[in-house]
Design an enzyme around this catalytic site. Sequence first.
Site, PDB file in Angstrom:
ATOM      1  NE  ARG A  49     -11.696   4.765  12.361  1.00 19.14           N
ATOM      2  CZ  ARG A  49     -11.007   5.865  12.055  1.00 19.14           C
ATOM      3  NH1 ARG A  49      -9.714   5.902  12.261  1.00 19.14           N
ATOM      4  NH2 ARG A  49     -11.605   6.912  11.538  1.00 19.14           N
ATOM      5  CG  ASP A  52     -12.412   2.620   5.307  1.00 23.83           C
ATOM      6  OD1 ASP A  52     -13.034   3.407   4.564  1.00 23.83           O
ATOM      7  OD2 ASP A  52     -11.519   3.002   6.090  1.00 23.83           O
ATOM      8  CE1 TYR A  86      -5.087  10.458   5.132  1.00 23.57           C
ATOM      9  CE2 TYR A  86      -5.439   8.080   5.244  1.00 23.57           C
ATOM     10  CZ  TYR A  86      -5.278   9.310   5.868  1.00 23.57           C
ATOM     11  OH  TYR A  86      -5.284   9.385   7.224  1.00 23.57           O
ATOM     12  CE  LYS A 110      -6.467  -6.177  10.818  1.00 24.83           C
ATOM     13  NZ  LYS A 110      -6.073  -7.226  11.728  1.00 24.83           N
ATOM     14  CG  ASP A 111      -0.619  -8.397   7.952  1.00 23.88           C
ATOM     15  OD1 ASP A 111      -1.722  -8.007   8.382  1.00 23.88           O
ATOM     16  OD2 ASP A 111       0.066  -9.243   8.528  1.00 23.88           O
ATOM     17  CE1 TYR A 119      -6.706   4.465  13.221  1.00 25.48           C
ATOM     18  CE2 TYR A 119      -6.846   2.261  12.314  1.00 25.48           C
ATOM     19  CZ  TYR A 119      -6.682   3.614  12.131  1.00 25.48           C
ATOM     20  OH  TYR A 119      -6.496   4.131  10.887  1.00 25.48           O
ATOM     21  CG  HIS A 154      -6.733   3.748   4.207  1.00 23.78           C
ATOM     22  ND1 HIS A 154      -5.376   3.489   4.258  1.00 23.78           N
ATOM     23  CD2 HIS A 154      -6.961   4.651   5.190  1.00 23.78           C
ATOM     24  CE1 HIS A 154      -4.821   4.190   5.217  1.00 23.78           C
ATOM     25  NE2 HIS A 154      -5.765   4.916   5.814  1.00 23.78           N
ATOM     26  CG  ASP A 207      -1.803   1.153   1.384  1.00 19.82           C
ATOM     27  OD1 ASP A 207      -1.591   2.138   0.662  1.00 19.82           O
ATOM     28  OD2 ASP A 207      -2.721   1.091   2.220  1.00 19.82           O
ATOM     29  N   GLY A 250      18.672  -6.220   0.354  1.00 18.26           N
ATOM     30  CA  GLY A 250      18.722  -7.613  -0.111  1.00 18.26           C
ATOM     31  C   GLY A 250      17.402  -8.182  -0.553  1.00 18.26           C
ATOM     32  CE1 TYR A 268      -2.917  -5.047  13.349  1.00 24.35           C
ATOM     33  CE2 TYR A 268      -2.374  -3.648  11.499  1.00 24.35           C
ATOM     34  CZ  TYR A 268      -2.958  -4.771  11.996  1.00 24.35           C
ATOM     35  OH  TYR A 268      -3.583  -5.642  11.156  1.00 24.35           O
TER      36      TYR A 268
END
Length: 384
Positions: free
Chosen positions: A265, A286, A90, A231-232, A347, A18, A11, A103, A228
């Site tokens: 969030r 979201d 954003y 989010k992955d 959050y 988002h 991202d 690397g 945090y």
Amino acid sequence: MRTTISVIKADIGSLAGHHIVHPDTMAAANKVLAAAKEQGIIIDYYITHVGDDLQLIMTHTRGELDTKVHETAWNAFKEAAKVAKDLGLYAAGQDLLSDSFSGNVRGLGPGVAEMDIEERTSEPIAIFMADKTEPGAYNLPLYKMFADPFNTPGLVIDPTMHGGFKFEVLDVYEGEAVMLSAPQEIYDLLALIGTPARYVIRRVYRNEDNLLAAVVSIERLNLIAGKYVGKDDPVMIVRLQHGLPALGEALEAFAFPHLVPGWMRGSHYGPLMPVSQRDAKATRFDGPPRLLGLGFNVKNGKLVGPTDLFDDPAFDETRRLANIVADYMRRHGPFMPHRLEPTEMEYTTLPLILEKLKNRFKKESDVYKAKESVYAKEEAQGHD
Ligand code: F6R
Ligand code: MG
Ligand code: MG
């Protein structure tokens, strides 16, 4: 031919919140990947997005964790982030946690799923990319695809799948992995992967010959950064057909919009909604968490395709149910189990609130003691 498929995502900033990747940032990434193709670092590539995540799908012969390929991805994200900054997008550069490349991109922010394979005569693959959730979101569908005959009849009726599959499960807290084989160990497997925030399926292999069948990105940005930072949103590569799940068996695993952590969030459970490329953007609250699926054939390292796998009325009812579930979950407002448990929230103001209120909490035992002493006093007076 030996081919490596690398899907690397980040991202690097998005439009109007988002929400969605800006086309100019994709164009900036495209320049870097086109140059890498020209130089022979990669054979082929495809750039796409889901929600606010820029996705680089690349093929090459350099193996996993290759410095040059990872550097290419890193430079593509850096260039895209520059454009994002210029446009005032954003959270520009959000997932690029370091200023310098060292690397490979592991631990630097981007998510990575890579597989180094011997190409079959025909090599059909599906690439799944999700936004507003985390890698454990694939635990349930992977179990269905590779271990559940109610989803994948091939496990019962195709002799080449009948030997089952084994799952490499990573404990993301301890940083150690265990291999569990289905169908022999499905109860042990389910005991772990039913806690998807901790135990994440990272790879799936065919029992019979150890053929690598699926790979998931397992970066947990929160753990990498020590706090945090987003989010992955996970990606996954699944090989298909001929002794592996058919395309339709892989897709069937997403016909049920199961609840995943993430959404608004990064702190709410919501249904994973499979969508077309056109709808691969985050809107309501979201989200809801979205899943894009692209199908390719890999031939001599070339990416033939893609086809937009969920762009189909066959998934309309899944999306309709996801919308109903989204409504139902939303009506809980800030209450669990819509809101995540405190340890999993992206959050949280809870520590601040507890600190502010600490002198206003009264010990239950003190309240009783006070009551008892009043009673004792009254008793004593009564006897006078
Ligand atoms: C979740 C996500 C969004 C943001 C939300 C608030 O992973 O990316 O739901 O958390 O839009 O964003 P900020 O705090 O940047 O205003
Ligand atoms: Mg984001
Ligand atoms: Mg995202």
